[in-house]
Design a protein around this motif. Structure first.
Motif, PDB file in Angstrom:
ATOM      1  N   GLN A 142      59.698   2.742  95.330  1.00  0.00           N
ATOM      2  CA  GLN A 142      60.606   1.814  95.994  1.00  0.00           C
ATOM      3  C   GLN A 142      60.990   0.657  95.083  1.00  0.00           C
ATOM      4  O   GLN A 142      62.145   0.214  95.074  1.00  0.00           O
ATOM      5  CB  GLN A 142      59.960   1.272  97.273  1.00  0.00           C
ATOM      6  N   SER A 143      60.045   0.198  94.295  1.00  0.00           N
ATOM      7  CA  SER A 143      60.333  -0.870  93.333  1.00  0.00           C
ATOM      8  C   SER A 143      61.375  -0.406  92.321  1.00  0.00           C
ATOM      9  O   SER A 143      62.308  -1.155  91.974  1.00  0.00           O
ATOM     10  CB  SER A 143      59.047  -1.287  92.610  1.00  0.00           C
ATOM     11  N   GLN A 188      69.317  -0.020  92.526  1.00  0.00           N
ATOM     12  CA  GLN A 188      70.350  -0.515  93.445  1.00  0.00           C
ATOM     13  C   GLN A 188      71.048  -1.749  92.874  1.00  0.00           C
ATOM     14  O   GLN A 188      72.265  -1.908  93.023  1.00  0.00           O
ATOM     15  CB  GLN A 188      69.728  -0.821  94.804  1.00  0.00           C
ATOM     16  N   SER A 189      70.285  -2.609  92.224  1.00  0.00           N
ATOM     17  CA  SER A 189      70.875  -3.782  91.588  1.00  0.00           C
ATOM     18  C   SER A 189      71.824  -3.377  90.466  1.00  0.00           C
ATOM     19  O   SER A 189      72.919  -3.932  90.324  1.00  0.00           O
ATOM     20  CB  SER A 189      69.760  -4.689  91.036  1.00  0.00           C
ATOM     21  N   GLU A 199      64.860  -0.320  94.004  1.00  0.00           N
ATOM     22  CA  GLU A 199      65.480  -1.641  94.132  1.00  0.00           C
ATOM     23  C   GLU A 199      66.138  -2.074  92.825  1.00  0.00           C
ATOM     24  O   GLU A 199      67.227  -2.676  92.828  1.00  0.00           O
ATOM     25  CB  GLU A 199      64.430  -2.655  94.576  1.00  0.00           C
ATOM     26  N   LYS A 200      65.491  -1.763  91.712  1.00  0.00           N
ATOM     27  CA  LYS A 200      66.093  -2.087  90.404  1.00  0.00           C
ATOM     28  C   LYS A 200      67.372  -1.278  90.186  1.00  0.00           C
ATOM     29  O   LYS A 200      68.372  -1.798  89.676  1.00  0.00           O
ATOM     30  CB  LYS A 200      65.082  -1.820  89.286  1.00  0.00           C
TER      31      LYS A 200
END
Length: 369
Positions: free
Chosen positions: A333-334, A340-341, A337-338
């Motif tokens: 998940q971490s 997605q950014s 998130e990267k």
């Protein structure tokens, strides 16, 4: 037409040359001069074609009609033809003029499309004096330069995503971090698309339910086409091939390793004849799964297992053998998130490219339309 501008046939302002290199001449050859083909740089050789820049055009096969400018002391493969501007005409101006013609529209041939100079050389364009040619080229170069820089930014962001994956998880085949590993077949269902006896070319309609073939898998994303769809009756017959959100679709022949993630908007699309899909039956972060399966080492694994002499292909059994690392979900998940950014940054750049391309298209039409 503007003052001092003239209508000219392409044959009046440039001529075709044809001393292209056969691919078999490159075997065992190395040197200082680059050779280019339809997809770009091929290799260096010890001989060259011209000592000045020239225009190259893909004359058959994939990318037919594509126009590019090539440097001095370089050569082209036999899939290419090169164009030489005559005196009084700038090379870059002629290059833009040829791009404005959409040379692919002149292609003929069913199996392998090809174009001939004799066909498009009869086309006319408006040609200004040399000084005006130079001004037009500068204007168009500015816009194309902006687009080139923006595309370079996209590549840098793609490279960043790959670096982040490697730093967090390592090579998914070598598994240097010692993650738990399962074969795809142990944690997912793999299903091949419909056989040709079920879905024929004649079944395709416009504006129906999208069918996803390998051509629709681009850089990890699905890009459907209105012409590759089926009606409600055919859709009802193909319910076992319906794709769901977070499935991963693979092209099973040709470009081995090509795959894409099914998004919420694409839930309900159909897997096509040339594709197969993976549906995980355990919890896996989707952006992590597609990044893993797009990794070069996974592609290399598939290439080693692929079957076929004339065209490589993969099947369900081969995909089921693919080893898949399983880091903790929190780490997956971490990573997501990267990514997605990064994707948000890419969307901003793509929007800017689209705006610049519209301005370039308008400017091209103003001078060559």
């Amino acid at each position: 037409m503007k003052r001092n501008w003239e209508r000219k046939h392409i044959a009046d302002i440039c001529e075709k040359a044809s001393s292209n290199i056969a691919l078999n001449k490159l075997e065992g050859v190395d040197g200082d001069y680059p050779v280019y083909g339809a997809s770009g740089f091929v290799q260096n050789v010890d001989f060259y074609q011209r000592d000045t820049e020239y225009i190259g055009i893909v004359k058959d096969g994939s990318g037919v009609g594509r126009v590019n400018t090539y440097p001095a002391y370089s050569s082209l493969l036999g899939t290419m033809q090169y164009i030489l501007p005559k005196d009084g005409y700038l090379l870059s101006f002629v290059s833009y003029a040829l791009k404005s013609l959409n040379l692919a529209s002149f292609a003929s041939g069913a199996a392998i499309p090809h174009i001939y100079f004799k066909d498009y050389s009869k086309c006319q364009i408006s040609v200004p004096p040399l000084e005006e040619q130079s001004r037009i080229v500068a204007e168009l170069d500015l816009l194309t330069g902006i687009i080139d820089k923006q595309n370079a930014q996209l590549k840098e962001l793609d490279n960043l995503a790959q670096v982040i994956f490697y730093d967090m998880f390592g090579d998914p085949i070598e598994n240097p971090k010692g993650w738990e590993v399962k074969n795809i077949g142990d944690i997912a269902d793999v299903k091949i698309g419909p056989f040709g006896s079920l879905l024929h070319a004649s079944d395709y309609v416009n504006g129906g339910h999208p069918v996803i073939n390998p051509v629709h898998l681009k850089a990890g994303k699905i890009v459907a086409e209105d012409d590759f769809t089926v009606n409600d009756d055919m859709y009802a017959q193909m319910m076992s091939y319906v794709l769901h959100k977070n499935d991963i679709v693979f092209g099973r022949r040709g470009d081995i390793g090509r795959c894409a993630l099914v998004t919420q908007e694409q839930d309900g699309y159909l897997c096509g004849t040339g594709s197969l899909f993976v549906r995980f039956n355990i919890q896996v972060q989707p952006l992590f799964s597609i990044a893993t399966l797009m990794h070069k080492s996974i592609t290399d694994f598939l290439l080693k297992k692929a079957k076929g002499a004339t065209m490589l292909n993969i099947n369900c059994g081969i995909v089921e053998e693919v080893p898949f690392i399983l880091p903790p979900l929190a780490l997956q998940q971490s990573f997501a998130e990267k990514i997605q950014s990064i994707e948000k940054q890419k969307e901003t750049i793509r929007a800017s490219i689209a705006d610049t391309q519209k301005l370039l298209d308008y400017t091209m039409d103003k001078y060559f339309g």
